[in-house]
Design an enzyme around this catalytic site. Structure first.
Site, PDB file in Angstrom:
ATOM      1  CD1 TRP A  19       0.197   0.505   3.482  1.00 54.27           C
ATOM      2  CD2 TRP A  19      -0.198  -1.605   3.176  1.00 54.27           C
ATOM      3  NE1 TRP A  19       0.779  -0.204   4.551  1.00 54.27           N
ATOM      4  CE2 TRP A  19       0.522  -1.370   4.447  1.00 54.27           C
ATOM      5  CE3 TRP A  19      -0.717  -3.018   2.810  1.00 54.27           C
ATOM      6  CZ2 TRP A  19       0.679  -2.513   5.173  1.00 54.27           C
ATOM      7  CZ3 TRP A  19      -0.523  -3.959   3.377  1.00 54.27           C
ATOM      8  CH2 TRP A  19       0.350  -3.736   4.785  1.00 54.27           C
ATOM      9  CD  GLU A  32      -3.921   2.652   7.750  1.00 53.61           C
ATOM     10  OE1 GLU A  32      -4.172   2.235   8.894  1.00 53.61           O
ATOM     11  OE2 GLU A  32      -2.937   2.926   7.412  1.00 53.61           O
ATOM     12  CD  GLN A  37      -9.519  -4.557  16.107  1.00 51.29           C
ATOM     13  OE1 GLN A  37      -9.977  -4.351  14.760  1.00 51.29           O
ATOM     14  NE2 GLN A  37     -10.255  -3.872  16.917  1.00 51.29           N
ATOM     15  CB  THR A  38      -4.912  -7.708  11.535  1.00 47.79           C
ATOM     16  OG1 THR A  38      -6.248  -7.765  12.024  1.00 47.79           O
ATOM     17  CG2 THR A  38      -4.458  -8.970  10.914  1.00 47.79           C
ATOM     18  CE1 TYR A 115      -3.737   4.649  12.928  1.00 44.96           C
ATOM     19  CE2 TYR A 115      -5.170   3.138  12.113  1.00 44.96           C
ATOM     20  CZ  TYR A 115      -3.962   3.839  12.006  1.00 44.96           C
ATOM     21  OH  TYR A 115      -3.154   3.285  11.233  1.00 44.96           O
ATOM     22  CG  ASP A 133      -0.712   2.606  14.908  1.00 50.55           C
ATOM     23  OD1 ASP A 133       0.088   3.271  15.776  1.00 50.55           O
ATOM     24  OD2 ASP A 133      -0.477   2.030  14.154  1.00 50.55           O
ATOM     25  CB  CYS A 187       9.757   2.124  19.687  1.00 45.94           C
ATOM     26  SG  CYS A 187       9.329   3.142  21.270  1.00 45.94           S
ATOM     27  CB  CYS A 203      14.156   8.746  23.226  1.00 43.23           C
ATOM     28  SG  CYS A 203      12.984   7.698  24.045  1.00 43.23           S
TER      29      CYS A 203
HETATM   30  N1  ADE Z   1      -0.442  -0.159  10.733  1.00 46.68           N
HETATM   31  C1  ADE Z   1      -1.484   0.558  10.389  1.00 46.68           C
HETATM   32  N2  ADE Z   1      -1.380   1.257   9.440  1.00 46.68           N
HETATM   33  C2  ADE Z   1      -0.134   1.169   8.958  1.00 46.68           C
HETATM   34  C3  ADE Z   1       0.488   1.443   7.712  1.00 46.68           C
HETATM   35  N3  ADE Z   1      -0.074   2.150   6.856  1.00 46.68           N
HETATM   36  N4  ADE Z   1       1.719   0.888   7.575  1.00 46.68           N
HETATM   37  C4  ADE Z   1       2.321  -0.001   8.427  1.00 46.68           C
HETATM   38  N5  ADE Z   1       1.867  -0.693   9.746  1.00 46.68           N
HETATM   39  C5  ADE Z   1       0.495  -0.198   9.769  1.00 46.68           C
END
Ligand code: ADE
Length: 366
Positions: A19, A32, A37-38, A115, A133, A187, A203
């Site tokens: 993506w 997204e 949650q995955t 989100y 997130d 992190c 940090c």
């Molecule tokens: N987690 C949620 N959106 C993401 C993204 N665009 N790239 C990587 N991890 C993600």
């Protein structure tokens, strides 16, 4: 400056995720929804397959929900698929097929919370919106040493304000993804890789602040389900769950949620008898079926968001078939070889996998 170090690191270290190949709002919207949650590794094959089936927003808007759920089967949290499908239809109908670019408009669509709306507005349209997130939240809390000092109920608003001020002009898309990437690769929740971190000099966590202080996690509820594998001439009873529950729109074997409380200290045998009785009653009331329980199969565990379920499958047969088997839009008798034609949750697939193969047919002559 933290922003510059982070963006430079992201340019050289970002993962090659599909993506990110082009800034296509539809691709970003689909990814997204899947990534809610995955994990990324789990999403990758589903994303590729989904885009082959529904390459554009109109193709998704015009597809049947059945087909969309089928493409989603196994990914879990099926409300996401239903909402994504509804959102595509609304965008097709009300926004001339163009995904809205503002957080406000995105928030009006099904399945878009703060989100996802922030992520699509920033990642796809470069709008300076936070996309907070779990990964990003952890990064910010650590960097700014907010781990224990901020009251929980005010945390979200404070972090959003923080991040809005931080987004470098014209770089919202890269900046938000860089924060996500830092949370995913460096992190990480336990034992963060501080020596390799591009923002370690900025940090508070790296300086020893608040190490190891965890906020309490959400409570996981435990449930036990008895599952009926009702067989009739090699076909099994499946029904489509209606409404809005965990498995809505998906095909499943009939289940009974067992009352965990029961009588404390109840004998295992008594408990099982009650479970079997409840299963028989449900099949009678819901499907008009009288069944006989032939035996049980090994229990299977499955985790949903906040529910950990132990499923206890029972093999059942129909007794005294006085009238026709119940069949309707939402009730079918399906051969195991045809299960894959239906959207079935991962939890139910675990049960389906236990069904013993039918005995081989006798060779017939002529
Ligand atoms: N987690 C949620 N959106 C993401 C993204 N665009 N790239 C990587 N991890 C993600």
């Amino acid at each position: 400056m933290l922003q510059r170090s982070l963006l430079r690191w992201y340019a050289g270290h970002q993962r090659n995720l599909p993506w990110r190949k082009k800034r296509d709002p539809y691709w970003i919207m689909v990814s997204e929804f899947m990534l809610q949650q995955t994990r990324v590794e789990t999403v990758l094959p589903y994303f590729e397959r989904f885009l082959k089936l529904f390459p554009t927003l109109p193709s998704l808007a015009q597809a049947s929900l059945h087909k969309v759920l089928k493409a989603w089967a196994g990914l879990g949290y099926y409300a996401r698929a239903r909402h994504l499908h509804q959102a595509a239809k609304i965008i097709w109908r009300n926004f001339a097929g163009k995904i809205p670019s503002t957080k406000k408009k995105l928030l009006s669509l099904p399945g878009f919370g703060p989100y996802t709306a922030g992520a699509v507005a920033s990642l796809a349209f470069n709008r300076p919106e936070p996309a907070l997130d779990g990964n990003v939240r952890r990064v910010l809390l650590r960097v700014h040493g907010l781990w224990k000092s901020v009251p929980r109920n005010r945390l979200e608003k404070i972090l959003e304000k923080f991040i809005k001020k931080f987004i470098p002009a014209g770089r919202a898309s890269d900046f938000n993804q860089a924060l996500m990437e830092l949370g995913a690769l460096i992190c990480i929740p336990s034992q963060p890789r501080c020596p390799s971190c591009p923002v370690k000099n900025f940090c508070s966590y790296q300086r020893g602040g608040d190490k190891g202080k965890k906020r309490s996690g959400k409570k996981i509820r435990k449930e036990v389900w008895t599952v009926a594998l009702v067989e009739q001439e090699g076909r099994f009873l499946l029904h489509r769950q209606e409404g809005k529950g965990l498995l809505a729109g998906l095909w499943q074997f009939p289940i009974v949620r067992v009352n965990k409380k029961g009588d404390a200290g109840e004998l295992k045998k008594v408990k099982e008898l009650k479970e079997r009785k409840a299963l028989r009653r449900m099949l009678q009331e819901k499907f008009g079926l009288r069944i006989k329980i032939k035996g049980s199969l090994p229990p299977q565990d499955h985790s949903f968001t906040h529910i950990q379920v132990t499923m206890k499958p029972f093999l059942c047969s129909v007794v005294r078939l006085s009238s026709a088997l119940p069949v309707s839009k939402n009730v079918r008798w399906i051969k195991p070889v045809n299960f894959s034609r239906y959207p079935i949750s991962k939890a139910m697939s675990k049960i389906a996998a236990l069904i013993p193969d039918p005995p081989p047919r006798e060779a017939t002559s002529g």
